[in-house]
Design an enzyme around this catalytic site. Structure first.
Site, PDB file in Angstrom:
ATOM      1  N   LYS A  10     -15.943   8.104  13.418  1.00 23.37           N
ATOM      2  CA  LYS A  10     -16.987   7.126  13.097  1.00 23.37           C
ATOM      3  C   LYS A  10     -16.720   5.774  13.781  1.00 23.37           C
ATOM      4  CE  LYS A  10     -18.148   9.211   8.605  1.00 23.37           C
ATOM      5  NZ  LYS A  10     -18.350   8.949   7.144  1.00 23.37           N
ATOM      6  N   TYR A  50     -28.081  12.171   8.333  1.00 21.63           N
ATOM      7  CA  TYR A  50     -27.694  12.081   6.921  1.00 21.63           C
ATOM      8  C   TYR A  50     -28.874  12.263   5.970  1.00 21.63           C
ATOM      9  CZ  TYR A  50     -22.812  10.618   7.679  1.00 21.63           C
ATOM     10  OH  TYR A  50     -21.467  10.574   7.991  1.00 21.63           O
ATOM     11  N   ASN A 113     -14.859   5.278   6.333  1.00 23.55           N
ATOM     12  CA  ASN A 113     -13.768   6.232   6.099  1.00 23.55           C
ATOM     13  C   ASN A 113     -13.403   7.075   7.318  1.00 23.55           C
ATOM     14  OD1 ASN A 113     -15.996   7.835   6.114  1.00 23.55           O
ATOM     15  ND2 ASN A 113     -15.765   8.605   4.024  1.00 23.55           N
ATOM     16  N   HIS A 116     -16.122  12.155   9.906  1.00 22.92           N
ATOM     17  CA  HIS A 116     -17.048  13.076   9.233  1.00 22.92           C
ATOM     18  C   HIS A 116     -16.619  14.500   9.543  1.00 22.92           C
ATOM     19  CE1 HIS A 116     -20.795  15.052   7.991  1.00 22.92           C
ATOM     20  NE2 HIS A 116     -20.629  15.789   9.075  1.00 22.92           N
ATOM     21  N   GLU A 127     -25.701  20.603  11.738  1.00 25.59           N
ATOM     22  CA  GLU A 127     -25.122  19.401  12.347  1.00 25.59           C
ATOM     23  C   GLU A 127     -24.781  19.607  13.825  1.00 25.59           C
ATOM     24  OE1 GLU A 127     -23.299  17.429   8.276  1.00 25.59           O
ATOM     25  OE2 GLU A 127     -21.904  18.305   9.727  1.00 25.59           O
TER      26      GLU A 127
HETATM   27  P1  ADP Z   1     -17.939  13.277   2.927  1.00 27.36           P
HETATM   28  O1  ADP Z   1     -18.071  12.485   4.220  1.00 27.36           O
HETATM   29  O2  ADP Z   1     -16.525  13.266   2.415  1.00 27.36           O
HETATM   30  O3  ADP Z   1     -18.519  14.655   3.023  1.00 27.36           O
HETATM   31  P2  ADP Z   1     -20.330  12.531   1.426  1.00 27.36           P
HETATM   32  O4  ADP Z   1     -21.025  13.645   2.141  1.00 27.36           O
HETATM   33  O5  ADP Z   1     -20.405  12.495  -0.069  1.00 27.36           O
HETATM   34  O6  ADP Z   1     -18.763  12.466   1.812  1.00 27.36           O
HETATM   35  O7  ADP Z   1     -20.887  11.124   1.932  1.00 27.36           O
HETATM   36  C1  ADP Z   1     -21.232  10.930   3.290  1.00 27.36           C
HETATM   37  C2  ADP Z   1     -20.694   9.579   3.727  1.00 27.36           C
HETATM   38  O8  ADP Z   1     -21.368   8.544   2.989  1.00 27.36           O
HETATM   39  C3  ADP Z   1     -19.206   9.334   3.418  1.00 27.36           C
HETATM   40  O9  ADP Z   1     -18.338   9.879   4.374  1.00 27.36           O
HETATM   41  C4  ADP Z   1     -19.132   7.824   3.383  1.00 27.36           C
HETATM   42  O10 ADP Z   1     -19.115   7.247   4.707  1.00 27.36           O
HETATM   43  C5  ADP Z   1     -20.467   7.473   2.722  1.00 27.36           C
HETATM   44  N1  ADP Z   1     -20.334   7.359   1.254  1.00 27.36           N
HETATM   45  C6  ADP Z   1     -20.103   8.349   0.362  1.00 27.36           C
HETATM   46  N2  ADP Z   1     -20.052   7.884  -0.915  1.00 27.36           N
HETATM   47  C7  ADP Z   1     -20.264   6.553  -0.813  1.00 27.36           C
HETATM   48  C8  ADP Z   1     -20.345   5.475  -1.767  1.00 27.36           C
HETATM   49  N3  ADP Z   1     -20.194   5.699  -3.075  1.00 27.36           N
HETATM   50  N4  ADP Z   1     -20.570   4.223  -1.298  1.00 27.36           N
HETATM   51  C9  ADP Z   1     -20.736   3.974   0.021  1.00 27.36           C
HETATM   52  N5  ADP Z   1     -20.684   4.944   0.977  1.00 27.36           N
HETATM   53  C10 ADP Z   1     -20.442   6.213   0.574  1.00 27.36           C
HETATM   54 MG    MG Z   2     -20.490  15.237   3.375  1.00 28.85          MG
END
Ligand code: ADP
Ligand code: MG
Length: 141
Positions: A10, A50, A113, A116, A127
């Protein structure tokens, strides 16, 4: 069973110059890059990628973040690639990610974070097709 998954380094991790470290982790884990590009997503592209999170409160902020600079987008191939990559990544919130994971090393918070990874075979198929036509995926290595 060999499978493919979509990974994204990212914009936060690209800005921190962590591309090399993260690519090395994929390769050491037996996840071969079979497609890869540096791409600065326009916001509507991030919104399309997304779309499954459209109703979530963080959707707009997430799409702003994902379009804030270039990302590295990859298709990784290997045994159990989807789960293997999720294990390498660690938990969504870097504060909860296991030591030694990519998010523990490079993530800042639950939004920024670092990486992805597709979370299921269906998601991986959507995807990968979203970012790469079949002719840009290099198989047979
Ligand atoms: P992952 O990437 O671990 O699969 P998710 O699919 O739940 O997690 O969420 C997609 C992305 O949205 C996350 O990687 C993160 O960048 C963002 N995200 C998830 N939860 C939150 C939150 N509570 N607040 C802000 N951003 C979030
Ligand atoms: Mg996810």
């Amino acid at each position: 069973m060999s499978e493919r998954t979509l990974a994204i380094i990212k914009p936060d991790a690209v800005k921190k110059l962590a591309i090399g470290d993260i690519l090395g982790r994929y390769e050491k884990a037996g996840l071969k890059p079979v497609a890869m590009k540096l791409l600065h997503m326009a916001k509507p592209v991030a919104e399309g990628f997304y779309a499954v999170h459209k109703a979530r409160p963080f959707f707009d902020s997430l799409c702003t973040f994902m379009s804030s600079g270039p990302s590295v987008i990859l298709v990784l191939q290997g045994d159990n690639a989807i789960k293997k990559n999720r294990d390498l990544m660690g938990a969504t919130d870097p504060a909860k990610a296991d030591k030694g994971t990519i998010r523990a090393a490079h993530g800042t918070n639950i939004e920024f974070n670092a990486v992805h990874g597709s979370d299921s075979p269906d998601t991986a198929q959507f995807e990968i097709g979203f970012f790469f036509p079949g002719m840009e995926i290099y198989d047979g290595r």
